[in-house]
Every structure is written in structure tokens, then in C-alpha cells.
Enzyme design. Sequence first.
Site, PDB file in Angstrom:
ATOM      1  N   CYS A 176      -0.661   4.191   1.952  1.00  0.00           N
ATOM      2  CA  CYS A 176      -0.302   3.939   3.614  1.00  0.00           C
ATOM      3  C   CYS A 176       1.014   4.387   3.869  1.00  0.00           C
ATOM      4  CB  CYS A 176      -0.556   2.562   4.021  1.00  0.00           C
ATOM      5  SG  CYS A 176      -2.153   1.780   3.211  1.00  0.00           S
ATOM      6  N   ASP A 177       1.820   3.773   3.044  1.00  0.00           N
ATOM      7  CA  ASP A 177       3.428   3.818   3.560  1.00  0.00           C
ATOM      8  C   ASP A 177       4.321   4.621   2.590  1.00  0.00           C
ATOM      9  OD1 ASP A 177       2.634   1.735   5.362  1.00  0.00           O
ATOM     10  OD2 ASP A 177       2.984   0.216   4.135  1.00  0.00           O
ATOM     11  N   CYS A 225       0.755  -1.068   0.046  1.00  0.00           N
ATOM     12  CA  CYS A 225       0.050  -0.030   0.076  1.00  0.00           C
ATOM     13  C   CYS A 225       0.908   1.224  -0.040  1.00  0.00           C
ATOM     14  CB  CYS A 225      -0.961  -0.101   1.079  1.00  0.00           C
ATOM     15  SG  CYS A 225      -1.904   1.518   1.302  1.00  0.00           S
TER      16      CYS A 225
END
Length: 310
Positions: free
Chosen positions: A140-141, A137
Amino acid sequence: MDNIKHYDIIIIGSGPAGLTAAIYSARANLKTLVLAGDSFGGQLMTTTLVENYPGFVKGVVGPELMTTMIKQAQNQGAELIYKTATKVDFSDKEKKLVSTAEADYTASAVVIATGSSPRTLDIPGEKEFWGKGVSTCATCDGAFYKDKTVAVVGGGDSAMEEAIFLTRFAKKVYVIHRRDEFRASKVMQDRLFENEKIKVIWNTEVKEILGGSTVTELKIFNNRKNTISSLQVDGLFLAIGHIPNSQIFEGQVDSDERGYIMVTDHTHTSVEGVFVSGDVHDHHYQQAITAAGMGSMAAIDAEKWLAAQK
Ligand code: NAP
């Protein structure tokens, strides 16, 4: 099962398919429960801008779209419980059992809308560095990789999207693909090719992930030249497709050899009164809008089936 709460319809899953089914079902005045999962909203919760969902001139951010759908479903009267279904038993036609770790529920009809999850490579280092440089992701990261070098594996739209997104942070993004052409749509490929921070490594497979406390290196295999080499990276993002979240339905409804739940007629599964919608069935389109469309179909089919039982 007498003290167990009974519903007309239980919808398992809260992505676009499940929530659209919930909107239709509740609006048809059916007592509707959505088992939304511990983390609700499905894959759009980890997406940035969704540009191809109709109704939004400038696109809509994934989590915002899903939060709105939840409010819309609740507004129509659907009950949402933020728990994951862990077991089902569809042997009783009138009272199909759906359990979470905490409670049991029954329903006359069930809509399966559990979606799919990102596929992994299953190579040495993948488990060890999960969350320490290996991710599925970018949304997300990605921010962890400011001015760093990362690699993305895959050749579909997800890989293009992840790679382009990562250029917001990383100084260099490699896209590693096992063939010499992408399967991604032309518009996404064009965006990728015109981005100067991205370098594509063709005909190549990642064989091992190495590092210390975090990822530092990949062992990559060129399948044309039959050569192994090292690539220095700080992170690896996997974008190699999905597997259906159908494990809890094994032995209950028919699925194909890859685990995608099959339909007998439109959204009807092999079990009477059990319907399916979205990515847990559809491995072909896999779009938010097609999942939502199928969610509405499943709710309509369930409503008609319930009416026919009376
Ligand atoms: P996908 O289209 O199935 O692509 C998966 C990619 O991963 C393929 O290039 C495949 O290689 C590669 N791959 C699979 N297993 C691999 C392995 N073990 N090792 C190395 N590579 C592997 O999946 P996706 O990109 O997640 O897209 C899924 C669906 O969502 C598609 O319909 C896509 O159009 C849609 N989507 C749309 C958007 C958008 O419109 N903006 C964004 C994301 C996704 P091969 O090509 O060699 O098979």
C-alpha cells in the site's frame, strides 16, 4: 426476530476461507449470506504477486484472486453484503444472530472466517506516526519511499517479502530482527540476502519512533550488547505476525489464550452449528490455500450438520 432475514448459513469474513466456504455452501443450494466486511477480501488485498496458490502458472496478484473468488461465490448464488459484523448471539440454536451496525440477520449455521490482523509493537511514537511513516503494508505505502531509507521489523516470511518489495522504491532497506536468525523460509531468506539494498540488523528491538511531521529516526536497542542507538529512517514497516480477529466472538465460542478460535472436531467450534475456518483459528499454517481448504471443510461440515437437524 420474525422480521429479520434468515439464512441457512451466514459466513462472516471474505478472505480465501470465507469465500471458499461461500462457494461450497451456495453450490450445495443453501441460502448463503457473506458478511464481507467494509473492506472485503482479507489480507490478500494488500499483497502483490501470490506465487504459491495452485492454478496460476506465473502467480496471481492478490486483489485479482480475491475479486475472482467473490465473482465465483456470487455466481454460485451467495449473497454478499459489504458490512462488518459487530455482534453475535449464538444462544438460540435455530436462529443464530449476527449483527452489523445497520442490520440484524439470523442463520441456522454460521461460519466464522474473520482472519487475523497485523500485530503492532506498542511503543512510543507508533500511534503518533501511524500513516505518517509507520505502516504494516509495503504494497500500500511502499511507493511513498522512492529513494528513501526505510526499516522493516520482523524475521518471518512477511518481513522478507515486505523488505524485498520495498527495494523497488527505497534506496536502502534495514531489516531489524530481535534474534540472530530468521524464521522465514529458506527461499525467502536467500532472496533477501542476495539483495544489495538490504541490510539486516540482528539482535535488535525498536524502542521508540521519532520525527516531526513524519518519521525521521528510530531508537533501537541491541539486546546482546545492551546498547541504545539511533537509526535515521523515513519509514518503518511492521511485519511481526498477526492477531486473530475474534473479539466479537468472546464469550460466545471457546478460544485459546491468544484468541484463536478452537475446534472440537474438524471445523466445529464449541457451539453447535457454528464452524470456523482460516487464520482466526489457524496460527500454524496461515496460508491462503490452507484457509481456502478449511473454508471448504467448514461449509461441508455445516451442510452435514444442517441436514442432520432435519
Ligand atoms: P511470523 O512467521 O509469525 O513471524 C513474525 C516475526 O515477527 C518473527 O520473526 C518474530 O520474531 C517477530 N516478532 C513477533 N513479535 C515481535 C515483537 N513484538 N517485536 C519484534 N519482533 C516480533 O509471521 P509472518 O511473517 O507474518 O508469517 C505468518 C505466516 O504467513 C507464516 O506461516 C508465513 O510462512 C506465511 N507467509 C508466507 C509468505 C510466502 O510464502 N510468500 C509470505 C508471508 C507470510 P521471532 O522469530 O523472534 O519470534
